[in-house]
Design an enzyme around this catalytic site. Sequence first.
Site, PDB file in Angstrom:
ATOM      1  N   ARG A  88       0.868  -1.187   0.000  1.00 54.16           N
ATOM      2  CA  ARG A  88       0.000   0.000   0.000  1.00 54.16           C
ATOM      3  C   ARG A  88       0.903   1.234   0.000  1.00 54.16           C
ATOM      4  NH1 ARG A  88      -3.335  -2.439   5.034  1.00 54.16           N
ATOM      5  NH2 ARG A  88      -4.630  -3.924   3.872  1.00 54.16           N
TER       6      ARG A  88
ATOM      7  N   ARG B  22     -10.582   3.868   4.986  1.00 51.64           N
ATOM      8  CA  ARG B  22      -9.126   3.657   4.910  1.00 51.64           C
ATOM      9  C   ARG B  22      -8.643   3.716   3.467  1.00 51.64           C
ATOM     10  NH1 ARG B  22      -6.580  -1.861   7.294  1.00 51.64           N
ATOM     11  NH2 ARG B  22      -7.143  -2.681   5.248  1.00 51.64           N
TER      12      ARG B  22
ATOM     13  N   ARG C  21     -12.929  -9.336   2.270  1.00 52.26           N
ATOM     14  CA  ARG C  21     -12.521  -9.099   3.649  1.00 52.26           C
ATOM     15  C   ARG C  21     -13.723  -9.073   4.597  1.00 52.26           C
ATOM     16  NH1 ARG C  21      -7.005  -6.564   4.034  1.00 52.26           N
ATOM     17  NH2 ARG C  21      -5.991  -7.421   2.203  1.00 52.26           N
TER      18      ARG C  21
HETATM   19  N1  LIG Z   1      -1.928 -16.374   8.715  1.00 53.58           N
HETATM   20  C1  LIG Z   1      -1.324 -15.174   8.556  1.00 53.58           C
HETATM   21  N2  LIG Z   1      -2.088 -14.058   8.405  1.00 53.58           N
HETATM   22  C2  LIG Z   1      -1.415 -12.887   8.259  1.00 53.58           C
HETATM   23  C3  LIG Z   1      -0.016 -12.772   8.258  1.00 53.58           C
HETATM   24  N3  LIG Z   1       0.323 -11.441   8.113  1.00 53.58           N
HETATM   25  C4  LIG Z   1      -0.849 -10.755   8.042  1.00 53.58           C
HETATM   26  N4  LIG Z   1      -1.892 -11.636   8.121  1.00 53.58           N
HETATM   27  C5  LIG Z   1      -3.330 -11.354   8.138  1.00 53.58           C
HETATM   28  O1  LIG Z   1      -3.764 -11.106   6.827  1.00 53.58           O
HETATM   29  C6  LIG Z   1      -4.897 -10.254   6.864  1.00 53.58           C
HETATM   30  C7  LIG Z   1      -4.736  -9.159   5.853  1.00 53.58           C
HETATM   31  O2  LIG Z   1      -3.608  -8.374   6.213  1.00 53.58           O
HETATM   32  P1  LIG Z   1      -3.400  -7.000   5.381  1.00 53.58           P
HETATM   33  O3  LIG Z   1      -3.479  -7.341   3.926  1.00 53.58           O
HETATM   34  O4  LIG Z   1      -2.163  -6.333   5.916  1.00 53.58           O
HETATM   35  O5  LIG Z   1      -4.719  -6.191   5.706  1.00 53.58           O
HETATM   36  P2  LIG Z   1      -5.172  -5.418   7.026  1.00 53.58           P
HETATM   37  O6  LIG Z   1      -5.198  -6.413   8.168  1.00 53.58           O
HETATM   38  O7  LIG Z   1      -6.532  -4.934   6.683  1.00 53.58           O
HETATM   39  O8  LIG Z   1      -4.173  -4.330   7.276  1.00 53.58           O
HETATM   40  C8  LIG Z   1      -4.982  -9.710   8.297  1.00 53.58           C
HETATM   41  O9  LIG Z   1      -6.036 -10.375   8.972  1.00 53.58           O
HETATM   42  C9  LIG Z   1      -3.673 -10.103   8.923  1.00 53.58           C
HETATM   43  O10 LIG Z   1      -3.821 -10.422  10.312  1.00 53.58           O
HETATM   44  C10 LIG Z   1       0.746 -13.979   8.414  1.00 53.58           C
HETATM   45  O11 LIG Z   1       1.985 -13.979   8.446  1.00 53.58           O
HETATM   46  N5  LIG Z   1       0.051 -15.146   8.548  1.00 53.58           N
HETATM   47  N1  LIG Z   2     -11.366   2.766  17.470  1.00 51.34           N
HETATM   48  C1  LIG Z   2     -11.386   3.261  16.214  1.00 51.34           C
HETATM   49  N2  LIG Z   2     -12.308   4.191  15.871  1.00 51.34           N
HETATM   50  C2  LIG Z   2     -12.348   4.688  14.615  1.00 51.34           C
HETATM   51  N3  LIG Z   2     -11.488   4.342  13.610  1.00 51.34           N
HETATM   52  C3  LIG Z   2     -10.555   3.402  13.910  1.00 51.34           C
HETATM   53  C4  LIG Z   2     -10.443   2.829  15.207  1.00 51.34           C
HETATM   54  N4  LIG Z   2      -9.396   1.926  15.179  1.00 51.34           N
HETATM   55  C5  LIG Z   2      -8.894   1.948  13.920  1.00 51.34           C
HETATM   56  N5  LIG Z   2      -9.572   2.855  13.153  1.00 51.34           N
HETATM   57  C6  LIG Z   2      -9.354   3.134  11.733  1.00 51.34           C
HETATM   58  O1  LIG Z   2      -9.900   2.006  11.041  1.00 51.34           O
HETATM   59  C7  LIG Z   2      -9.064   1.666   9.905  1.00 51.34           C
HETATM   60  C8  LIG Z   2      -8.569   0.225  10.086  1.00 51.34           C
HETATM   61  O2  LIG Z   2      -7.630   0.199  11.151  1.00 51.34           O
HETATM   62  P1  LIG Z   2      -6.305  -0.692  10.989  1.00 51.34           P
HETATM   63  O3  LIG Z   2      -5.460  -0.438  12.190  1.00 51.34           O
HETATM   64  O4  LIG Z   2      -5.730  -0.482   9.640  1.00 51.34           O
HETATM   65  O5  LIG Z   2      -6.957  -2.170  11.073  1.00 51.34           O
HETATM   66  P2  LIG Z   2      -6.267  -3.586  10.767  1.00 51.34           P
HETATM   67  O6  LIG Z   2      -4.791  -3.437  10.967  1.00 51.34           O
HETATM   68  O7  LIG Z   2      -6.910  -4.505  11.799  1.00 51.34           O
HETATM   69  O8  LIG Z   2      -6.651  -3.944   9.374  1.00 51.34           O
HETATM   70  C9  LIG Z   2      -7.922   2.663   9.888  1.00 51.34           C
HETATM   71  O9  LIG Z   2      -8.240   3.692   8.956  1.00 51.34           O
HETATM   72  C10 LIG Z   2      -7.887   3.217  11.312  1.00 51.34           C
HETATM   73  O10 LIG Z   2      -7.425   4.563  11.335  1.00 51.34           O
END
Ligand SMILES: Nc1nc2c(ncn2[C@@H]2O[C@H](COP(=O)(O)OP(=O)(O)O)[C@@H](O)[C@H]2O)c(=O)[nH]1
Ligand SMILES: Nc1ncnc2c1ncn2[C@@H]1O[C@H](COP(=O)(O)OP(=O)(O)O)[C@@H](O)[C@H]1O
Length: 223
Positions: A44, A163, A174
């Site tokens: 990203r 986001r 998702r």
């Molecule tokens: N099983 C597994 N899941 C992972 C790993 N790294 C990230 N993920 C999961 O993959 C999912 C998607 O991650 P990402 O594409 O970064 O999206 P985000 O969680 O929305 O920021 C999330 O639920 C993460 O917890 C890994 O090494 N193993």
């Molecule tokens: N408690 C909250 N209230 C409102 N927005 C939130 C909160 N926690 C996270 N966000 C926002 O929600 C989006 C997803 O959060 P993020 O940390 O990227 O989630 P994840 O890592 O689980 O995918 C981001 O834009 C973040 O700024």
Amino acid sequence: MSGPRPVVLSGPSGAGKSTLLKRLMKEYEGVFGFSVSHTTRNPRPGEEDGKGLNCLPMLLGATLLPVADVLSSVTSEDYHFVTKEKMQEGIDKDEFIENAEFSGNMYGTSKSSIEDVQAQNLICILDVDIQGVRNIKKTDLNPIYISIQPPSMEILEKRLRDRQTETEDSLQKRLEAARIDMELSKEPGVFDIVIVNDDLEEAYEKLKSVLIEEIEKVQDAQK
Ligand SMILES: Nc1nc2c(ncn2[C@@H]2O[C@H](COP(=O)(O)OP(=O)(O)O)[C@@H](O)[C@H]2O)c(=O)[nH]1
Ligand SMILES: Nc1ncnc2c1ncn2[C@@H]1O[C@H](COP(=O)(O)OP(=O)(O)O)[C@@H](O)[C@H]1O
């Protein structure tokens, strides 16, 4: 003496794992180390290829920063961005403690990513999906399992849309995965704690309260 217990953070995409993780690593610099996963998804904007601890020697070689300063430069959402072929090669060579397919991409935690952090006697933080949780339970890692959940599917969808990181297709994938995750996280015995991330401050305080014992162990050992 065995080092601090690792921490597995899991929960639906968009639940707030990275937000909470970044805050924790900033407040407790030099206490946590992030296990940098491998993934085949595209970076990203702002994400760089694995700045994790694997490159610590180079960073220290180039500069004379104290380790704590270098560690704090590790952000909590970096990945090793690789091709599917490279990922499969690593899996075939048994380099991963777990790997899974999520929303059309491959993700995996390499053994070296965890070893790099534990060699520093830091609390190793892993961010994995529910499949990763189940697979890690078959290993001897013995982490603290924490689930971060959104207050509702509606709020989760709004946060993911706001986001602006997903196509409509990946967003729907998702959300579907989130429905399954939210159900499975209710099963007794899967997680040590489930934190509903509604008010961010409250969620962060709850996360800290669960980890403060391990944090203080690391801080005491560093004195
Ligand atoms: N099983 C597994 N899941 C992972 C790993 N790294 C990230 N993920 C999961 O993959 C999912 C998607 O991650 P990402 O594409 O970064 O999206 P985000 O969680 O929305 O920021 C999330 O639920 C993460 O917890 C890994 O090494 N193993
Ligand atoms: N408690 C909250 N209230 C409102 N927005 C939130 C909160 N926690 C996270 N966000 C926002 O929600 C989006 C997803 O959060 P993020 O940390 O990227 O989630 P994840 O890592 O689980 O995918 C981001 O834009 C973040 O700024």
